[in-house]
Scaffold this motif. Sequence first.
Motif: not given
Length: 164
Positions: A18-21, A32-37, A41-43, A54-59
Amino acid sequence: MSNERSDVDLRVGRIARKDVVSASSDTTVGDVAQTMADENVGDVIVTDDDEIVGIVTDRDLTIRLLTDEYGTNVLSEESRADLTAGDVMTKDPLTVESQAHVPRLLHHMNQASVRRVPVVDEGSVVGIITFDDLVVHLAGESAHVAAQLESLADVVHADSPTPN
C-alpha cells in the motif's frame, strides 16, 4: 473442480503493497534515484494530475542512463543534466485492479515482461505489486499446502493397516 483453493483469497489487493512512492514527470532523474534510495524501493510511479503516466524502475535508470540505446547516456558528452522522470519512464505501464486474481496477473506480467505493476481502483493508485512479492506469497502458500499434506499423510499412515 475449481483450479483455485477456496480457503485462500488469491486476489492482488490482498498482497499488494500500500505504500506507493510516486513523483511527477518533471521530477529530475537524480531526485527519482534519491527517492528510491531513501525509500528503499525499486520503482517510482509517475503521476501527473493524479493520473498514472508511467513508472520508473531501477532497471529503467540503469538501462536508459548508462546505454546509448535511448540517446540519454549520462556518460556521454551530449548527455543533458536535466533529465526527468518523463524522459526515462516506461509510459502507460501495465496496471491491475485490486480485485484481479493473482494467476491472471502473473500471465499479464509474463506477457508484458514486467516485474512491477501499479494497483489501481477507479483510476486511483492504491498499491503496487512486485514479482518478488508474488514469489514470497506463493512460496508461503506452498509451505502451507506442504504442511497440510504432511499432516494428512500422518493421518493416512496412522489409519492404514500395518503389514504382518
